[in-house]
Structures are given as structure tokens and as C-alpha cells.
Design a protein around this motif. Structure first.
Motif, PDB file in Angstrom:
ATOM      1  N   LYS A 156       0.111 -33.579  -4.703  1.00  0.00           N
ATOM      2  CA  LYS A 156      -0.301 -32.423  -5.514  1.00  0.00           C
ATOM      3  C   LYS A 156      -0.604 -31.277  -4.547  1.00  0.00           C
ATOM      4  O   LYS A 156      -1.745 -31.051  -4.160  1.00  0.00           O
ATOM      5  N   THR A 157       0.441 -30.588  -4.140  1.00  0.00           N
ATOM      6  CA  THR A 157       0.281 -29.517  -3.165  1.00  0.00           C
ATOM      7  C   THR A 157       1.294 -28.411  -3.459  1.00  0.00           C
ATOM      8  O   THR A 157       2.028 -28.471  -4.426  1.00  0.00           O
ATOM      9  N   ASN A 158       1.333 -27.424  -2.589  1.00  0.00           N
ATOM     10  CA  ASN A 158       2.216 -26.281  -2.805  1.00  0.00           C
ATOM     11  C   ASN A 158       3.410 -26.303  -1.849  1.00  0.00           C
ATOM     12  O   ASN A 158       3.476 -27.126  -0.941  1.00  0.00           O
ATOM     13  N   GLU A 159       4.332 -25.371  -2.057  1.00  0.00           N
ATOM     14  CA  GLU A 159       5.550 -25.329  -1.240  1.00  0.00           C
ATOM     15  C   GLU A 159       5.257 -25.069   0.235  1.00  0.00           C
ATOM     16  O   GLU A 159       6.004 -25.524   1.099  1.00  0.00           O
ATOM     17  N   HIS A 160       4.175 -24.384   0.547  1.00  0.00           N
ATOM     18  CA  HIS A 160       3.846 -24.083   1.948  1.00  0.00           C
ATOM     19  C   HIS A 160       3.449 -25.354   2.696  1.00  0.00           C
ATOM     20  O   HIS A 160       3.885 -25.572   3.826  1.00  0.00           O
ATOM     21  N   VAL A 161       2.643 -26.172   2.054  1.00  0.00           N
ATOM     22  CA  VAL A 161       2.251 -27.448   2.670  1.00  0.00           C
ATOM     23  C   VAL A 161       3.468 -28.377   2.737  1.00  0.00           C
ATOM     24  O   VAL A 161       3.669 -29.068   3.742  1.00  0.00           O
ATOM     25  N   ARG A 162       4.293 -28.371   1.699  1.00  0.00           N
ATOM     26  CA  ARG A 162       5.522 -29.186   1.742  1.00  0.00           C
ATOM     27  C   ARG A 162       6.418 -28.742   2.897  1.00  0.00           C
ATOM     28  O   ARG A 162       7.021 -29.578   3.579  1.00  0.00           O
ATOM     29  N   ASP A 163       6.513 -27.442   3.121  1.00  0.00           N
ATOM     30  CA  ASP A 163       7.309 -26.953   4.251  1.00  0.00           C
ATOM     31  C   ASP A 163       6.726 -27.427   5.586  1.00  0.00           C
ATOM     32  O   ASP A 163       7.462 -27.764   6.517  1.00  0.00           O
ATOM     33  N   ALA A 164       5.407 -27.468   5.683  1.00  0.00           N
ATOM     34  CA  ALA A 164       4.769 -27.981   6.902  1.00  0.00           C
ATOM     35  C   ALA A 164       5.090 -29.471   7.080  1.00  0.00           C
ATOM     36  O   ALA A 164       5.388 -29.927   8.188  1.00  0.00           O
ATOM     37  N   LEU A 165       5.067 -30.229   5.986  1.00  0.00           N
ATOM     38  CA  LEU A 165       5.442 -31.647   6.060  1.00  0.00           C
ATOM     39  C   LEU A 165       6.914 -31.796   6.443  1.00  0.00           C
ATOM     40  O   LEU A 165       7.290 -32.729   7.151  1.00  0.00           O
ATOM     41  N   GLY A 166       7.738 -30.860   5.996  1.00  0.00           N
ATOM     42  CA  GLY A 166       9.141 -30.856   6.394  1.00  0.00           C
ATOM     43  C   GLY A 166       9.296 -30.696   7.897  1.00  0.00           C
ATOM     44  O   GLY A 166      10.169 -31.319   8.516  1.00  0.00           O
ATOM     45  N   LEU A 167       8.447 -29.880   8.497  1.00  0.00           N
ATOM     46  CA  LEU A 167       8.451 -29.727   9.959  1.00  0.00           C
ATOM     47  C   LEU A 167       8.149 -31.055  10.646  1.00  0.00           C
ATOM     48  O   LEU A 167       8.795 -31.419  11.634  1.00  0.00           O
ATOM     49  N   VAL A 168       7.156 -31.776  10.138  1.00  0.00           N
ATOM     50  CA  VAL A 168       6.801 -33.079  10.724  1.00  0.00           C
ATOM     51  C   VAL A 168       7.988 -34.026  10.611  1.00  0.00           C
ATOM     52  O   VAL A 168       8.354 -34.705  11.580  1.00  0.00           O
ATOM     53  N   HIS A 169       8.588 -34.069   9.443  1.00  0.00           N
ATOM     54  CA  HIS A 169       9.733 -34.964   9.240  1.00  0.00           C
ATOM     55  C   HIS A 169      10.878 -34.588  10.182  1.00  0.00           C
ATOM     56  O   HIS A 169      11.504 -35.466  10.790  1.00  0.00           O
ATOM     57  N   CYS A 170      11.146 -33.306  10.313  1.00  0.00           N
ATOM     58  CA  CYS A 170      12.194 -32.832  11.221  1.00  0.00           C
ATOM     59  C   CYS A 170      11.902 -33.279  12.649  1.00  0.00           C
ATOM     60  O   CYS A 170      12.789 -33.795  13.340  1.00  0.00           O
ATOM     61  N   TYR A 171      10.683 -33.097  13.093  1.00  0.00           N
ATOM     62  CA  TYR A 171      10.295 -33.520  14.441  1.00  0.00           C
ATOM     63  C   TYR A 171      10.571 -35.016  14.628  1.00  0.00           C
ATOM     64  O   TYR A 171      11.140 -35.429  15.645  1.00  0.00           O
ATOM     65  N   CYS A 172      10.167 -35.831  13.660  1.00  0.00           N
ATOM     66  CA  CYS A 172      10.340 -37.276  13.768  1.00  0.00           C
ATOM     67  C   CYS A 172      11.809 -37.670  13.782  1.00  0.00           C
ATOM     68  O   CYS A 172      12.225 -38.545  14.547  1.00  0.00           O
ATOM     69  N   ILE A 173      12.625 -36.993  12.976  1.00  0.00           N
ATOM     70  CA  ILE A 173      14.077 -37.253  12.961  1.00  0.00           C
ATOM     71  C   ILE A 173      14.673 -36.876  14.322  1.00  0.00           C
ATOM     72  O   ILE A 173      15.437 -37.658  14.908  1.00  0.00           O
ATOM     73  N   LYS A 174      14.335 -35.692  14.811  1.00  0.00           N
ATOM     74  CA  LYS A 174      14.876 -35.230  16.097  1.00  0.00           C
ATOM     75  C   LYS A 174      14.441 -36.150  17.231  1.00  0.00           C
ATOM     76  O   LYS A 174      15.214 -36.453  18.131  1.00  0.00           O
ATOM     77  N   LYS A 175      13.191 -36.611  17.182  1.00  0.00           N
ATOM     78  CA  LYS A 175      12.665 -37.510  18.223  1.00  0.00           C
ATOM     79  C   LYS A 175      13.423 -38.840  18.199  1.00  0.00           C
ATOM     80  O   LYS A 175      13.782 -39.359  19.242  1.00  0.00           O
ATOM     81  N   SER A 176      13.709 -39.359  17.008  1.00  0.00           N
ATOM     82  CA  SER A 176      14.423 -40.637  16.918  1.00  0.00           C
ATOM     83  C   SER A 176      15.879 -40.472  17.340  1.00  0.00           C
ATOM     84  O   SER A 176      16.460 -41.395  17.896  1.00  0.00           O
ATOM     85  N   GLU A 177      16.478 -39.307  17.100  1.00  0.00           N
ATOM     86  CA  GLU A 177      17.853 -39.049  17.538  1.00  0.00           C
ATOM     87  C   GLU A 177      17.949 -39.074  19.063  1.00  0.00           C
ATOM     88  O   GLU A 177      18.910 -39.580  19.607  1.00  0.00           O
ATOM     89  N   VAL A 178      16.933 -38.537  19.720  1.00  0.00           N
ATOM     90  CA  VAL A 178      16.915 -38.520  21.189  1.00  0.00           C
ATOM     91  C   VAL A 178      16.790 -39.936  21.731  1.00  0.00           C
ATOM     92  O   VAL A 178      17.460 -40.312  22.689  1.00  0.00           O
ATOM     93  N   LYS A 179      15.949 -40.772  21.087  1.00  0.00           N
ATOM     94  CA  LYS A 179      15.759 -42.150  21.547  1.00  0.00           C
ATOM     95  C   LYS A 179      17.015 -42.994  21.379  1.00  0.00           C
ATOM     96  O   LYS A 179      17.269 -43.875  22.179  1.00  0.00           O
ATOM     97  N   THR A 180      17.810 -42.720  20.334  1.00  0.00           N
ATOM     98  CA  THR A 180      19.002 -43.530  20.091  1.00  0.00           C
ATOM     99  C   THR A 180      20.233 -42.988  20.823  1.00  0.00           C
ATOM    100  O   THR A 180      21.260 -43.651  20.850  1.00  0.00           O
ATOM    101  N   ALA A 181      20.125 -41.803  21.369  1.00  0.00           N
ATOM    102  CA  ALA A 181      21.282 -41.207  22.064  1.00  0.00           C
ATOM    103  C   ALA A 181      21.494 -41.802  23.434  1.00  0.00           C
ATOM    104  O   ALA A 181      20.713 -42.380  24.050  1.00  0.00           O
TER     105      ALA A 181
END
Length: 160
Positions: A135-160
Motif C-alpha cells: 500500500k504505497t505510491n508510485e514514487h516508493v515503487r520506483d525506489a523499489l524498482g531501483l533496488v530490484h535493478c541493482y540486484c539484477i545487475k549484481k547477479s548478471e556480473v556474478k554469472t558473467a
């Protein structure tokens, strides 16, 4: 702002805006610790609003064990007010010696939805799949999107 101090190393992701900055603090495994929106009023002078954002972010950083700051880059332009808030974030990162990572909007959208041109509705649905029905707004969801992006990018580096 109701919160408790964080002991675990954490990530502070900020969807920067002078009016509504979305804040998400998570562990490095994406466990949500704290969600918040910094709100300022256009009725106040710009310098008061900037100072309020600075002080609020400083307090949040000091009350949590922040080891990384995440922000959307604004290299393609955007409003000068957003750039002022991004400047505050970089200043705080330098003052507190916290590394900062920034991601392009299309990279964040692609990490969250699989589509670099996703709209707000698609992002909302994807964030709900990742984090549950918050139960939050688009701004907080966008911040959570940043976290998810970071985690995806970090896992891509580990598997490369």
C-alpha cells in the motif's frame, strides 16, 4: 516518519523529486526495512524545500546502516528541481562516504518488467509480483524498482 534503527547493512534507494521523493530501504537480499515519501510543498521557498529534503535524507541515513545509495540518473534532462535533489543525494554520499550507483530509467524498467519502455501501470504490477501488494505510491515503487535493478545487475556480473 516512524522507523526503527537498522542494524543490518542496507541499501537506500531514492526516487528523486523535489515534491515527492520515494524512499526504500532494503537489505542486500531485497528484504524491505523502511518505505517512506519525502513530501515538500510548493508553497514553501525552494531553499526551504531543498533544506528539508537534505535534513530528512540525512536523518534517514544516520538512523540506518546504509552501505549503498541508489538513484535514477537524470542525464537526459528532466527538471532542474530533480537535478537539485540528485545533487543533494551525491553530496550526502560524499559526506557519509557511501558508494552510490545510478541507473538509466530504461534499465530500471527493463530489470523490473522486461521492457525498457514500460508504463507506470506495468511497473506497478511488476513491483507487486516482486514485493507483494504494498500500500504505497508510485514514487516508493520506483525506489523499489531501483533496488530490484541493482540486484539484477549484481547477479548478471556474478554469472558473467
Amino acid at each position: 516518519m516512524k522507523q526503527t534503527e537498522t542494524k543490518a547493512p542496507s541499501i537506500l534507494a531514492i526516487d528523486a523529486s523535489l515534491t515527492f521523493s520515494g524512499i526504500a530501504i532494503t537489505t542486500f537480499s531485497k528484504e524491505i526495512i523502511f518505505l517512506y515519501t519525502i513530501k515538500t510543498s510548493s508553497e514553501n521557498h525552494i531553499e526551504q524545500r531543498i533544506l528539508f529534503v537534505y535534513k530528512t535524507l540525512l536523518k534517514i541515513i544516520e538512523e540506518h546502516n546504509i552501505k549503498l545509495l541508489l538513484v535514477e540518473n537524470n542525464y537526459t534532462g528532466g527538471s532542474k528541481e530533480v537535478n537539485w535533489v540528485i545533487g543533494i543525494i551525491y553530496l550526502l554520499a560524499a559526506e557519509k562516504k557511501i558508494p552510490i550507483k545510478s541507473y538509466a530509467p530504461a534499465s530500471i524498467k527493463k530489470a523490473v518488467t522486461g521492457n525498457g519502455r514500460a508504463n507506470k501501470k506495468e511497473i506497478k504490477l511488476a513491483i507487486q509480483k516482486i514485493y507483494g501488494d504494498l500500500k504505497t505510491n508510485e514514487h516508493v515503487r520506483d525506489a523499489l524498482g531501483l533496488v530490484h535493478c541493482y540486484c539484477i545487475k549484481k547477479s548478471e556480473v556474478k554469472t558473467a
